[in-house]
Design an enzyme around this catalytic site. Structure first.
Site, PDB file in Angstrom:
ATOM      1  N   ASN A   8     -13.154  64.969 106.837  1.00 41.95           N
ATOM      2  CA  ASN A   8     -14.509  65.131 106.329  1.00 41.95           C
ATOM      3  C   ASN A   8     -14.956  63.806 105.697  1.00 41.95           C
ATOM      4  O   ASN A   8     -14.317  63.326 104.755  1.00 41.95           O
ATOM      5  CB  ASN A   8     -14.511  66.272 105.298  1.00 41.95           C
ATOM      6  CG  ASN A   8     -15.889  66.511 104.715  1.00 41.95           C
ATOM      7  OD1 ASN A   8     -16.587  65.567 104.377  1.00 41.95           O
ATOM      8  ND2 ASN A   8     -16.267  67.758 104.580  1.00 41.95           N
ATOM      9  N   HIS A  11     -18.079  61.895 101.815  1.00 34.87           N
ATOM     10  CA  HIS A  11     -18.133  61.073 100.603  1.00 34.87           C
ATOM     11  C   HIS A  11     -18.264  59.582 100.875  1.00 34.87           C
ATOM     12  O   HIS A  11     -18.479  58.802  99.957  1.00 34.87           O
ATOM     13  CB  HIS A  11     -16.986  61.440  99.665  1.00 34.87           C
ATOM     14  CG  HIS A  11     -17.136  62.870  99.220  1.00 34.87           C
ATOM     15  ND1 HIS A  11     -18.280  63.305  98.573  1.00 34.87           N
ATOM     16  CD2 HIS A  11     -16.374  63.970  99.408  1.00 34.87           C
ATOM     17  CE1 HIS A  11     -18.188  64.614  98.360  1.00 34.87           C
ATOM     18  NE2 HIS A  11     -17.041  65.045  98.859  1.00 34.87           N
ATOM     19  N   HIS A  44     -20.679  67.889 106.302  1.00 34.46           N
ATOM     20  CA  HIS A  44     -21.463  68.981 105.735  1.00 34.46           C
ATOM     21  C   HIS A  44     -22.880  68.476 105.475  1.00 34.46           C
ATOM     22  O   HIS A  44     -23.081  67.633 104.606  1.00 34.46           O
ATOM     23  CB  HIS A  44     -20.793  69.416 104.423  1.00 34.46           C
ATOM     24  CG  HIS A  44     -21.389  70.631 103.791  1.00 34.46           C
ATOM     25  ND1 HIS A  44     -20.802  71.266 102.732  1.00 34.46           N
ATOM     26  CD2 HIS A  44     -22.517  71.336 104.065  1.00 34.46           C
ATOM     27  CE1 HIS A  44     -21.542  72.314 102.373  1.00 34.46           C
ATOM     28  NE2 HIS A  44     -22.586  72.369 103.162  1.00 34.46           N
ATOM     29  N   ARG A  46     -25.826  69.188 103.728  1.00 34.60           N
ATOM     30  CA  ARG A  46     -26.259  70.099 102.662  1.00 34.60           C
ATOM     31  C   ARG A  46     -27.781  70.174 102.616  1.00 34.60           C
ATOM     32  O   ARG A  46     -28.475  69.212 102.976  1.00 34.60           O
ATOM     33  CB  ARG A  46     -25.705  69.628 101.307  1.00 34.60           C
ATOM     34  CG  ARG A  46     -24.190  69.728 101.204  1.00 34.60           C
ATOM     35  CD  ARG A  46     -23.732  69.424  99.790  1.00 34.60           C
ATOM     36  NE  ARG A  46     -24.103  70.492  98.887  1.00 34.60           N
ATOM     37  CZ  ARG A  46     -23.275  71.446  98.465  1.00 34.60           C
ATOM     38  NH1 ARG A  46     -22.019  71.446  98.832  1.00 34.60           N
ATOM     39  NH2 ARG A  46     -23.698  72.395  97.650  1.00 34.60           N
ATOM     40  N   ARG A  50     -27.635  65.562  99.750  1.00 34.66           N
ATOM     41  CA  ARG A  50     -27.122  64.652  98.715  1.00 34.66           C
ATOM     42  C   ARG A  50     -26.195  63.583  99.271  1.00 34.66           C
ATOM     43  O   ARG A  50     -26.020  62.549  98.659  1.00 34.66           O
ATOM     44  CB  ARG A  50     -26.411  65.435  97.604  1.00 34.66           C
ATOM     45  CG  ARG A  50     -25.117  66.064  98.031  1.00 34.66           C
ATOM     46  CD  ARG A  50     -24.396  66.663  96.859  1.00 34.66           C
ATOM     47  NE  ARG A  50     -25.072  67.873  96.400  1.00 34.66           N
ATOM     48  CZ  ARG A  50     -24.428  68.896  95.829  1.00 34.66           C
ATOM     49  NH1 ARG A  50     -23.134  68.835  95.630  1.00 34.66           N
ATOM     50  NH2 ARG A  50     -25.077  69.971  95.456  1.00 34.66           N
ATOM     51  N   GLU A  74     -20.425  71.447 109.174  1.00 30.28           N
ATOM     52  CA  GLU A  74     -20.382  72.470 108.111  1.00 30.28           C
ATOM     53  C   GLU A  74     -21.799  72.697 107.615  1.00 30.28           C
ATOM     54  O   GLU A  74     -22.519  71.738 107.353  1.00 30.28           O
ATOM     55  CB  GLU A  74     -19.547  71.976 106.937  1.00 30.28           C
ATOM     56  CG  GLU A  74     -18.071  71.957 107.172  1.00 30.28           C
ATOM     57  CD  GLU A  74     -17.341  71.386 105.964  1.00 30.28           C
ATOM     58  OE1 GLU A  74     -17.997  70.972 104.989  1.00 30.28           O
ATOM     59  OE2 GLU A  74     -16.126  71.317 106.019  1.00 30.28           O
ATOM     60  N   THR A 105     -18.642  73.112  97.594  1.00 29.99           N
ATOM     61  CA  THR A 105     -18.583  74.526  97.979  1.00 29.99           C
ATOM     62  C   THR A 105     -17.553  75.215  97.090  1.00 29.99           C
ATOM     63  O   THR A 105     -16.408  74.790  97.010  1.00 29.99           O
ATOM     64  CB  THR A 105     -18.174  74.637  99.463  1.00 29.99           C
ATOM     65  OG1 THR A 105     -18.919  73.674 100.189  1.00 29.99           O
ATOM     66  CG2 THR A 105     -18.455  76.015 100.005  1.00 29.99           C
ATOM     67  N   GLU A 159     -11.932  79.691 108.371  1.00 31.50           N
ATOM     68  CA  GLU A 159     -11.351  78.588 107.601  1.00 31.50           C
ATOM     69  C   GLU A 159     -11.100  79.136 106.198  1.00 31.50           C
ATOM     70  O   GLU A 159     -12.035  79.547 105.500  1.00 31.50           O
ATOM     71  CB  GLU A 159     -12.275  77.369 107.561  1.00 31.50           C
ATOM     72  CG  GLU A 159     -11.633  76.241 106.748  1.00 31.50           C
ATOM     73  CD  GLU A 159     -12.354  74.905 106.876  1.00 31.50           C
ATOM     74  OE1 GLU A 159     -12.780  74.549 107.991  1.00 31.50           O
ATOM     75  OE2 GLU A 159     -12.479  74.229 105.833  1.00 31.50           O
ATOM     76  N   HIS A 200     -10.355  72.613 101.802  1.00 29.01           N
ATOM     77  CA  HIS A 200     -10.938  72.461 100.472  1.00 29.01           C
ATOM     78  C   HIS A 200      -9.921  72.075  99.413  1.00 29.01           C
ATOM     79  O   HIS A 200      -8.954  72.794  99.174  1.00 29.01           O
ATOM     80  CB  HIS A 200     -11.724  73.677  99.983  1.00 29.01           C
ATOM     81  CG  HIS A 200     -12.866  73.232  99.129  1.00 29.01           C
ATOM     82  ND1 HIS A 200     -12.731  72.981  97.788  1.00 29.01           N
ATOM     83  CD2 HIS A 200     -14.133  72.890  99.456  1.00 29.01           C
ATOM     84  CE1 HIS A 200     -13.881  72.542  97.324  1.00 29.01           C
ATOM     85  NE2 HIS A 200     -14.740  72.463  98.311  1.00 29.01           N
TER      86      HIS A 200
HETATM   87  N1  PXP Z   1     -13.868  72.739 104.445  1.00 25.17           N
HETATM   88  C1  PXP Z   1     -15.055  73.181 103.973  1.00 25.17           C
HETATM   89  C2  PXP Z   1     -15.629  74.422 104.553  1.00 25.17           C
HETATM   90  C3  PXP Z   1     -15.750  72.463 102.976  1.00 25.17           C
HETATM   91  O1  PXP Z   1     -16.936  72.922 102.508  1.00 25.17           O
HETATM   92  C4  PXP Z   1     -15.213  71.258 102.511  1.00 25.17           C
HETATM   93  C5  PXP Z   1     -15.977  70.431 101.523  1.00 25.17           C
HETATM   94  O2  PXP Z   1     -17.137  69.949 102.131  1.00 25.17           O
HETATM   95  C6  PXP Z   1     -13.973  70.840 103.038  1.00 25.17           C
HETATM   96  C7  PXP Z   1     -13.318  71.603 103.988  1.00 25.17           C
HETATM   97  C8  PXP Z   1     -13.307  69.577 102.581  1.00 25.17           C
HETATM   98  O3  PXP Z   1     -12.972  69.728 101.221  1.00 25.17           O
HETATM   99  P1  PXP Z   1     -12.456  68.483 100.398  1.00 25.17           P
HETATM  100  O4  PXP Z   1     -13.536  67.457 100.444  1.00 25.17           O
HETATM  101  O5  PXP Z   1     -12.242  69.053  99.030  1.00 25.17           O
HETATM  102  O6  PXP Z   1     -11.197  68.019 101.058  1.00 25.17           O
END
Ligand code: PXP
Length: 249
Positions: A8, A11, A44, A46, A50, A74, A105, A159, A200
């Site tokens: 992901n 960031h 994601h 959003r 952001r 996402e 989330t 998931e 997550h």
């Molecule tokens: N899976 C889902 C469904 C999420 O919403 C997120 C955060 O965007 C992640 C995985 C990745 O989580 P993290 O950034 O905490 O590793």
């Protein structure tokens, strides 16, 4: 078999948006992540935009398509975001709950709420109609009743929200109850044809016990992996996770 790693890259966009500049580019991050051998890029979009912006989805999808790996989009089941998804046409969509005021989330979809169940059901139908062969995963808690409701909705995967597990791991609390729950949920879904994914809050350390358990076939990991890349570089950070998945460390 090695579980799949979805990286992901939200960031990277967080850092870019902090200054409103064009750098760091999420496409550069995606290129490096792909070249290092990740199995999928996850982003994601959003509602408040952001971090990831609409154009990022199109740009990164071009890269994943030419590399022959999936883009995992996402999203909350909001009209505005559904419209973007229908245009981007990703290979995978992960439906998540979304609140504007949350930092990230905060938990899985509350499918026990009939309104949420209906909203997700109709969102899935629209996505399936508009995107040929799209695969859908539902971000949920590993909880019996919720998993039963998932089985009614027939997604390609669930998931499992690992946020509480990851937090307990970081705080040196016992993780056994989480591992037991994941095992039960795995057994509940066995032979259902529904894939078992996790995500997550995971770090390279908290990933290990899950990989040892060999239940999940895909992990989506962002914040900790991107954070570590500040110190060791993005390729090295992705490699650390791939090494855990291939049980090399
Ligand atoms: N899976 C889902 C469904 C999420 O919403 C997120 C955060 O965007 C992640 C995985 C990745 O989580 P993290 O950034 O905490 O590793």
């Amino acid at each position: 078999m090695k579980a799949r790693l979805g990286v992901n890259i939200d960031h990277v966009a967080t850092l870019r948006q902090a200054r409103g500049e064009f750098y760091p580019r999420v496409t550069r991050a995606a290129e490096l992540v792909i070249a290092t051998g990740a199995d999928q890029i996850t982003m994601h979009l959003r509602e408040d935009r952001r971090h990831i912006q609409d154009q990022d989805m199109y740009d990164v999808h071009k890269l994943t398509k030419s590399a022959g790996i999936p883009l995992n989009f996402e999203m909350g089941a909001n009209e505005d975001i559904i419209d973007v998804a229908l245009k981007v046409k990703p290979e995978w969509i992960c439906l998540v709950p979304e609140k504007r005021e949350e930092k990230t989330t905060e938990g899985g979809l509350n499918l026990k709420d009939p309104n949420t169940f209906e909203r997700i059901e109709s969102c899935m139908a629209r996505l399936r109609t508009g995107i040929e062969n799209v695969k859908i995963s539902l971000f949920v808690e590993a909880e019996h009743e919720t998993i039963k409701l998932c089985q009614e909705l027939k997604p390609e995967a669930v998931e499992i929200h690992t946020g509480e597990y990851a937090k307990d791991f970081l705080e040196n609390k016992s993780i056994q109850k989480h591992l037991d729950t994941y095992k039960q949920t795995f057994l509940q879904l066995e032979n259902s044809g529904i894939g078992f994914h996790a995500g997550h809050g995971l770090t390279v350390e908290s990933l290990r016990p899950l990989v040892e358990q060999s239940l999940f076939i895909e992990y989506n990991i962002g914040h900790a992996l991107i954070s570590e890349s500040i110190f060791i570089g993005l390729e090295a950070s992705v490699k650390e996770y791939l090494d855990v998945l291939t049980k090399r460390t």
